[in-house]
Structures are given as structure tokens and as C-alpha cells.
Design an enzyme around this catalytic site. Structure first.
Site, PDB file in Angstrom:
ATOM      1  N   GLN A  44      30.093  66.590  47.739  1.00  0.00           N
ATOM      2  CA  GLN A  44      30.480  65.921  46.247  1.00  0.00           C
ATOM      3  C   GLN A  44      30.586  66.426  45.423  1.00  0.00           C
ATOM      4  OE1 GLN A  44      31.887  63.131  47.083  1.00  0.00           O
ATOM      5  NE2 GLN A  44      32.616  62.226  44.892  1.00  0.00           N
ATOM      6  N   TRP A  87      39.044  59.739  39.919  1.00  0.00           N
ATOM      7  CA  TRP A  87      39.210  59.671  41.027  1.00  0.00           C
ATOM      8  C   TRP A  87      38.404  60.182  41.950  1.00  0.00           C
ATOM      9  CZ3 TRP A  87      44.469  58.180  42.000  1.00  0.00           C
ATOM     10  CH2 TRP A  87      44.968  57.855  40.846  1.00  0.00           C
ATOM     11  N   SER A 118      28.781  58.600  45.598  1.00  0.00           N
ATOM     12  CA  SER A 118      29.902  58.388  46.156  1.00  0.00           C
ATOM     13  C   SER A 118      29.904  57.735  47.796  1.00  0.00           C
ATOM     14  CB  SER A 118      30.502  59.847  46.322  1.00  0.00           C
ATOM     15  OG  SER A 118      31.209  59.426  48.022  1.00  0.00           O
ATOM     16  N   GLU A 155      42.681  53.197  45.514  1.00  0.00           N
ATOM     17  CA  GLU A 155      43.051  54.378  45.800  1.00  0.00           C
ATOM     18  C   GLU A 155      43.287  54.175  47.096  1.00  0.00           C
ATOM     19  OE1 GLU A 155      39.421  56.703  46.576  1.00  0.00           O
ATOM     20  OE2 GLU A 155      39.425  57.888  44.577  1.00  0.00           O
ATOM     21  N   HIS A 168      41.095  54.573  50.647  1.00  0.00           N
ATOM     22  CA  HIS A 168      40.024  55.039  50.606  1.00  0.00           C
ATOM     23  C   HIS A 168      39.508  53.412  51.069  1.00  0.00           C
ATOM     24  CE1 HIS A 168      35.699  56.176  49.352  1.00  0.00           C
ATOM     25  NE2 HIS A 168      35.004  54.533  49.767  1.00  0.00           N
TER      26      HIS A 168
HETATM   27 ZN   LIG Z   1      37.164  58.167  49.135  1.00  0.00          ZN
END
Ligand SMILES: [Zn+2]
Length: 243
Positions: free
Chosen positions: A127, A155, A162, A214, A217
Site C-alpha cells: 500500500q 485516489w 486501506s 471508484e 472498488h
Molecule cells: Zn481499491
């Protein structure tokens, strides 16, 4: 006389049987039509897969692994010991979500849409690398270090915040051969909740999530939560706030 009486009784029986058979036939046809109608109506219902992890942990939703909130204000608890399953392309996901992801992909393919997980589980250092690369990309575009960092964070989640590190977030795109990205995104937007996945960073929730839209995602939260989040058009933060 005796004979003709029998004959007419037989004819009567025959007519009676024919009426019964026609009635049964009509009933069966109606039943078939009803069942196909109900198939259409169930298209928005949760999808059943073999392993019903959703049946677990219903006692205490606050401790529910599926509803763990990870964002800027709620960094990841690194002590979680997850079991990972590796996909055919080398990406990994939390083993508990694998049956749902697999079933979702099978159903997409059966409709002629070919998705691929372009990014699943990430370690902290992976990450960090993605985060650093994104900043470098914006610096190369002419932004100052500060501006580049701010733009990158729209982004890419700051390392430690995350969902990819959680193993429950997946970036899903088209395979680039048989399908286009928009086909995959549209299908997911309409159907992913039935498998327990939500579009985690929608366009109209960026002020809450802190992440730009996104469409690729998706986050596993379980079918019950996903259904409510989808139906009410809310994001995970809003859903958990209402709990
Ligand atoms: Zn993602």
C-alpha cells in the site's frame, strides 16, 4: 339395453376424466407461469452460496468482521490474523469472502461479462508503494509535493487506512478482452449487493469517505448490510452511524 347403458356410462366416465385432465393441465401451466414470474421477482434477492458465513456472528454486529470500518479516522488494526485465498491471477482475498466473490464472477460470466480482480489484499508495504508511486506521478505532472500528496490521497488510501489491507476490498475491472470496464461497473452497481458487496466510494459520498468515486472498488460487508446500503443509497460510514 344393458350394453348401451354400460357404453353411455363409459362415455360419461371418459368425459369426466378428460375434464379432470384438462383442469390439471391448466393448473400445471399456471404453476409454471407463476414460478417463472417469481424467478423474475427474486432477481433482487440475496444469492445463496455453499458456505454461509453470513449465518455466523449475528449476535453482535459491532464485532462483526464484515462491518469493520477502515478509513482515515479509523486506521487498520494490524493484529487481525486473516486467512487468505489466492485467485488464479495471483491476487489474494480474505478466505471468508471468496465463495461470494466466486459466485458473483460465475454469474457475471454467465451473462457474458468478464471481470477480473486487479487488486485484492495488500500488505502495508505494498500500500505504501502504491501511495508513493501516486504522489510521484502527480509531482511528475508538475504539482508541488504538498499538492501531489493531497491529490494522491483522493485516489489512494493512506497506508494503514486501506480496505485492501483488510482483505475485504477488491478492485474489479473488465478482462480487457471480452468486456469493457463500464459493463463491469454497471453490472456491479446493480447486482453486487446481492452477493454482499458494496460500491464503497460512490460519487455522492466523497465528502464522507474522503475518497473519489471508484466504480471498481467493492467491499464485502455481508448480504444484509449490502442490501440496506444499496437500497437506501448510503455509504458504509452512514450505515454504521445508524447502528
Ligand atoms: Zn481499491
Amino acid at each position: 339395453m344393458e350394453y348401451s347403458y354400460k357404453k353411455s356410462r363409459h362415455r360419461g366416465s371418459f368425459i369426466f376424466c378428460a375434464v379432470i385432465l384438462i383442469a390439471i393441465g391448466c393448473g400445471a401451466a399456471y404453476a409454471v407461469r407463476c414460478s417463472s414470474d417469481s424467478d423474475l421477482h427474486t432477481s433482487d434477492q440475496p444469492v445463496q452460496v455453499n458456505k454461509q458465513y453470513d449465518e455466523r456472528d449475528k449476535k453482535n454486529e459491532e464485532e462483526d468482521w464484515r462491518l469493520v470500518l477502515v478509513n482515515r479516522e479509523n486506521p487498520l488494526n494490524q493484529t487481525s490474523d486473516m486467512e487468505l485465498t489466492e485467485l488464479s491471477n495471483g491476487q489474494k482475498v480474505d478466505t471468508r469472502i471468496y465463495p461470494y466473490l466466486q459466485k458473483m464472477f460465475e454469474d457475471m460470466r454467465s451473462e457474458g461479462i468478464y471481470p477480473v480482480v486487479v487488486s485484492g489484499y495488500r500488505t502495508e508495504s505494498e500500500q505504501q508503494q502504491i501511495y508513493n508511486d501516486k504522489i510521484a506521478e502527480f509531482v511528475a505532472d508538475g504539482l508541488t509535493e504538498y499538492e501531489a500528496k493531497k491529490e494522491a490521497e483522493r485516489w489512494v488510501a493512506i497506508p494503514g487506512t486501506s480496505e485492501h489491507q483488510l482483505g475485504l476490498g477488491v478492485d474489479i475491472n473488465a478482462d480487457g478482452i471480452n468486456s469493457y470496464g463500464y459493463e463491469v461497473y454497471e453490472w456491479l452497481e446493480d447486482n453486487a449487493h446481492r452477493y454482499g458487496f458494496i460500491h464503497r466510494y460512490p460519487d455522492d459520498k466523497t465528502d464522507i469517505t474522503g475518497i473519489a468515486n471508484e466504480p471498481w472498488h467493492y467491499r464485502y460487508v455481508g448480504q444484509k448490510a449490502a442490501d440496506e446500503i444499496h437500497r437506501r443509497g448510503i455509504c458504509l460510514e452512514e450505515y454504521l452511524e445508524g447502528k
